[in-house]
Design a protein around this motif. Structure first.
Motif, PDB file in Angstrom:
ATOM      1  N   PHE A  86       0.836  -1.203   0.000  1.00 47.55           N
ATOM      2  CA  PHE A  86       0.000   0.000   0.000  1.00 47.55           C
ATOM      3  C   PHE A  86       0.873   1.257   0.000  1.00 47.55           C
ATOM      4  CE2 PHE A  86      -1.992   3.352   2.656  1.00 47.55           C
ATOM      5  CZ  PHE A  86      -2.953   3.770   1.747  1.00 47.55           C
ATOM      6  N   VAL A  87       1.862   1.295   0.877  1.00 47.81           N
ATOM      7  CA  VAL A  87       2.744   2.454   0.959  1.00 47.81           C
ATOM      8  C   VAL A  87       3.516   2.624  -0.348  1.00 47.81           C
ATOM      9  CG1 VAL A  87       4.758   3.419   2.173  1.00 47.81           C
ATOM     10  CG2 VAL A  87       2.899   2.388   3.485  1.00 47.81           C
ATOM     11  N   SER A  88       3.945   1.524  -0.945  1.00 49.55           N
ATOM     12  CA  SER A  88       4.655   1.584  -2.229  1.00 49.55           C
ATOM     13  C   SER A  88       3.761   2.141  -3.327  1.00 49.55           C
ATOM     14  CB  SER A  88       5.158   0.191  -2.632  1.00 49.55           C
ATOM     15  OG  SER A  88       6.092  -0.298  -1.689  1.00 49.55           O
ATOM     16  N   TRP A  89       2.524   1.670  -3.382  1.00 48.37           N
ATOM     17  CA  TRP A  89       1.571   2.168  -4.381  1.00 48.37           C
ATOM     18  C   TRP A  89       1.328   3.662  -4.192  1.00 48.37           C
ATOM     19  CZ3 TRP A  89      -3.221   4.355  -3.344  1.00 48.37           C
ATOM     20  CH2 TRP A  89      -3.976   4.702  -4.478  1.00 48.37           C
ATOM     21  N   LEU A  90       1.140   4.068  -2.944  1.00 51.40           N
ATOM     22  CA  LEU A  90       0.874   5.467  -2.645  1.00 51.40           C
ATOM     23  C   LEU A  90       2.062   6.335  -3.066  1.00 51.40           C
ATOM     24  CD1 LEU A  90      -1.450   7.078  -1.364  1.00 51.40           C
ATOM     25  CD2 LEU A  90      -0.233   6.893   0.807  1.00 51.40           C
ATOM     26  N   GLN A  91       3.268   5.887  -2.740  1.00 53.15           N
ATOM     27  CA  GLN A  91       4.454   6.652  -3.110  1.00 53.15           C
ATOM     28  C   GLN A  91       4.616   6.712  -4.633  1.00 53.15           C
ATOM     29  OE1 GLN A  91       8.363   5.118  -2.238  1.00 53.15           O
ATOM     30  NE2 GLN A  91       9.185   7.183  -2.015  1.00 53.15           N
ATOM     31  N   GLU A  92       4.389   5.608  -5.311  1.00 54.39           N
ATOM     32  CA  GLU A  92       4.493   5.591  -6.771  1.00 54.39           C
ATOM     33  C   GLU A  92       3.496   6.578  -7.385  1.00 54.39           C
ATOM     34  OE1 GLU A  92       4.111   2.530 -10.570  1.00 54.39           O
ATOM     35  OE2 GLU A  92       3.833   1.760  -8.545  1.00 54.39           O
ATOM     36  N   SER A  93       2.280   6.579  -6.889  1.00 53.58           N
ATOM     37  CA  SER A  93       1.256   7.501  -7.367  1.00 53.58           C
ATOM     38  C   SER A  93       1.688   8.953  -7.151  1.00 53.58           C
ATOM     39  CB  SER A  93      -0.061   7.217  -6.635  1.00 53.58           C
ATOM     40  OG  SER A  93      -0.979   8.254  -6.775  1.00 53.58           O
ATOM     41  N   LEU A  94       2.246   9.232  -5.983  1.00 61.83           N
ATOM     42  CA  LEU A  94       2.693  10.582  -5.657  1.00 61.83           C
ATOM     43  C   LEU A  94       3.846  11.014  -6.562  1.00 61.83           C
ATOM     44  CD1 LEU A  94       2.666  13.124  -3.914  1.00 61.83           C
ATOM     45  CD2 LEU A  94       4.017  11.873  -2.209  1.00 61.83           C
ATOM     46  N   VAL A  95       4.812  10.131  -6.747  1.00 60.25           N
ATOM     47  CA  VAL A  95       5.967  10.476  -7.591  1.00 60.25           C
ATOM     48  C   VAL A  95       5.523  10.709  -9.039  1.00 60.25           C
ATOM     49  CG1 VAL A  95       8.141   9.580  -8.546  1.00 60.25           C
ATOM     50  CG2 VAL A  95       7.677   9.402  -6.094  1.00 60.25           C
ATOM     51  N   GLU A  96       4.605   9.896  -9.536  1.00 56.79           N
ATOM     52  CA  GLU A  96       4.085  10.107 -10.892  1.00 56.79           C
ATOM     53  C   GLU A  96       3.408  11.470 -11.013  1.00 56.79           C
ATOM     54  OE1 GLU A  96       1.643   6.727 -11.828  1.00 56.79           O
ATOM     55  OE2 GLU A  96       3.390   5.420 -12.101  1.00 56.79           O
ATOM     56  N   ALA A  97       2.647  11.870 -10.002  1.00 55.77           N
ATOM     57  CA  ALA A  97       2.000  13.185 -10.014  1.00 55.77           C
ATOM     58  C   ALA A  97       3.044  14.302  -9.935  1.00 55.77           C
ATOM     59  CB  ALA A  97       0.997  13.300  -8.868  1.00 55.77           C
ATOM     60  N   MET A  98       4.089  14.095  -9.144  1.00 52.59           N
ATOM     61  CA  MET A  98       5.154  15.089  -9.049  1.00 52.59           C
ATOM     62  C   MET A  98       5.858  15.245 -10.400  1.00 52.59           C
ATOM     63  SD  MET A  98       6.599  13.990  -5.289  1.00 52.59           S
ATOM     64  CE  MET A  98       7.991  15.126  -5.207  1.00 52.59           C
ATOM     65  N   LEU A  99       6.112  14.136 -11.075  1.00 56.62           N
ATOM     66  CA  LEU A  99       6.750  14.184 -12.394  1.00 56.62           C
ATOM     67  C   LEU A  99       5.836  14.864 -13.414  1.00 56.62           C
ATOM     68  CD1 LEU A  99       8.450  10.674 -12.519  1.00 56.62           C
ATOM     69  CD2 LEU A  99       9.584  12.903 -12.315  1.00 56.62           C
ATOM     70  N   ALA A 100       4.544  14.569 -13.362  1.00 53.77           N
ATOM     71  CA  ALA A 100       3.590  15.209 -14.279  1.00 53.77           C
ATOM     72  C   ALA A 100       3.575  16.717 -14.030  1.00 53.77           C
ATOM     73  CB  ALA A 100       2.190  14.625 -14.090  1.00 53.77           C
ATOM     74  N   ARG A 101       3.678  17.103 -12.773  1.00 54.30           N
ATOM     75  CA  ARG A 101       3.712  18.527 -12.430  1.00 54.30           C
ATOM     76  C   ARG A 101       4.962  19.179 -13.017  1.00 54.30           C
ATOM     77  NH1 ARG A 101       1.220  22.197  -9.557  1.00 54.30           N
ATOM     78  NH2 ARG A 101       2.333  23.574  -8.142  1.00 54.30           N
ATOM     79  N   LEU A 102       6.093  18.513 -12.922  1.00 55.37           N
ATOM     80  CA  LEU A 102       7.334  19.036 -13.503  1.00 55.37           C
ATOM     81  C   LEU A 102       7.218  19.164 -15.021  1.00 55.37           C
ATOM     82  CD1 LEU A 102      10.183  17.210 -11.561  1.00 55.37           C
ATOM     83  CD2 LEU A 102       9.701  19.644 -11.566  1.00 55.37           C
ATOM     84  N   ASP A 103       6.672  18.109 -15.652  1.00 56.08           N
ATOM     85  CA  ASP A 103       6.515  18.116 -17.098  1.00 56.08           C
ATOM     86  C   ASP A 103       5.615  19.246 -17.585  1.00 56.08           C
ATOM     87  OD1 ASP A 103       8.202  15.953 -17.377  1.00 56.08           O
ATOM     88  OD2 ASP A 103       6.590  14.482 -17.600  1.00 56.08           O
ATOM     89  N   SER A 104       4.611  19.585 -16.789  1.00 54.88           N
ATOM     90  CA  SER A 104       3.669  20.623 -17.200  1.00 54.88           C
ATOM     91  C   SER A 104       4.189  22.032 -16.887  1.00 54.88           C
ATOM     92  CB  SER A 104       2.313  20.420 -16.522  1.00 54.88           C
ATOM     93  OG  SER A 104       2.405  20.730 -15.141  1.00 54.88           O
ATOM     94  N   GLY A 105       5.281  22.102 -16.122  1.00 61.96           N
ATOM     95  CA  GLY A 105       5.824  23.401 -15.751  1.00 61.96           C
ATOM     96  C   GLY A 105       5.004  24.124 -14.713  1.00 61.96           C
ATOM     97  N   SER A 106       4.191  23.401 -13.936  1.00 61.32           N
ATOM     98  CA  SER A 106       3.298  24.007 -12.952  1.00 61.32           C
ATOM     99  C   SER A 106       3.950  24.275 -11.603  1.00 61.32           C
ATOM    100  CB  SER A 106       2.081  23.102 -12.720  1.00 61.32           C
ATOM    101  OG  SER A 106       1.371  22.912 -13.891  1.00 61.32           O
ATOM    102  N   HIS A 107       5.172  23.916 -11.434  1.00 60.23           N
ATOM    103  CA  HIS A 107       5.804  24.046 -10.111  1.00 60.23           C
ATOM    104  C   HIS A 107       6.301  25.406  -9.820  1.00 60.23           C
ATOM    105  CE1 HIS A 107       9.821  23.638 -12.018  1.00 60.23           C
ATOM    106  NE2 HIS A 107       9.142  22.912 -12.856  1.00 60.23           N
TER     107      HIS A 107
END
Length: 188
Positions: free
Chosen positions: A167-188
């Motif tokens: 569960f913790v691994s899934w949650l972290q993976e989901s969070l990291v994917e969202a963080m990467l998507a945020r970087l890709d979109s330039g929203s940070h």
């Protein structure tokens, strides 16, 4: 049931059910207790202020040793590394774990970049502790843990910890994917 994190205009958003939030806050508290050093009355106040520790030996607890690696294979170099960095590493990790625990007070998590990074680091520290306690050292060990897939199967400590680890691994993976998507979109 937890929803995967996603990147949005205002940051990273996800949600957790009450029992999931309680579990994460408990895991964060447990890792904090593992990281907090025993207070020493004879400690030099200036050294404490500067973040210099007197402990140079690796921790006996394998999970704590995993959280606080020596920085080098050379024993003498590792001792110096511990002396000058361990206190600040512990304090940084504890701060991130506390921030993550506070963020998990609400069912809806709305994280800015700082809070997302803190939650990701806190989840990683929990995974390191759980992985060490579960004896995950190889692909075969990870495959053994991945066999547990249903909470109804949790019959002993290992099966329960394996499911929590997943569960913790899934949650972290989901969070990291969202963080990467945020970087890709330039929203940070």
């Amino acid at each position: 049931m937890a929803t995967p994190f996603r990147s949005g205009r205002k940051g990273i958003v996800g949600s957790l059910e009450g029992p999931e939030r309680d579990l994460l806050r408990k895991l964060f508290r447990d890792v904090i207790l593992t990281l907090e050093p025993e207070p020493r009355e004879d400690e030099d106040p200036l050294a404490r202020l500067l973040g210099i520790g007197e402990e140079t030996e690796p921790p006996e607890d394998p999970a704590l040793a995993r959280l606080l690696p020596g920085g080098t294979a050379d024993e003498e170099g590792a001792a110096e590394f511990r002396r000058f960095t361990e206190r600040s590493i512990r304090e940084t990790k504890v701060g991130r774990l506390r921030m993550a625990a506070m963020d998990c007070e609400s069912g809806r998590l709305e994280l800015d970049d700082e809070h997302a990074a803190a939650l990701s680091a806190a989840l990683n520290d929990v995974r390191l502790v759980l992985g060490t306690r579960l004896g995950i050292e190889s692909e075969a060990d990870a495959a053994r843990i991945a066999e547990y897939s249903d909470w109804q199967q949790a019959r002993d400590v290992e099966s329960y910890m394996a499911l929590v680890y997943q569960f913790v691994s899934w949650l972290q993976e989901s969070l990291v994917e969202a963080m990467l998507a945020r970087l890709d979109s330039g929203s940070h």
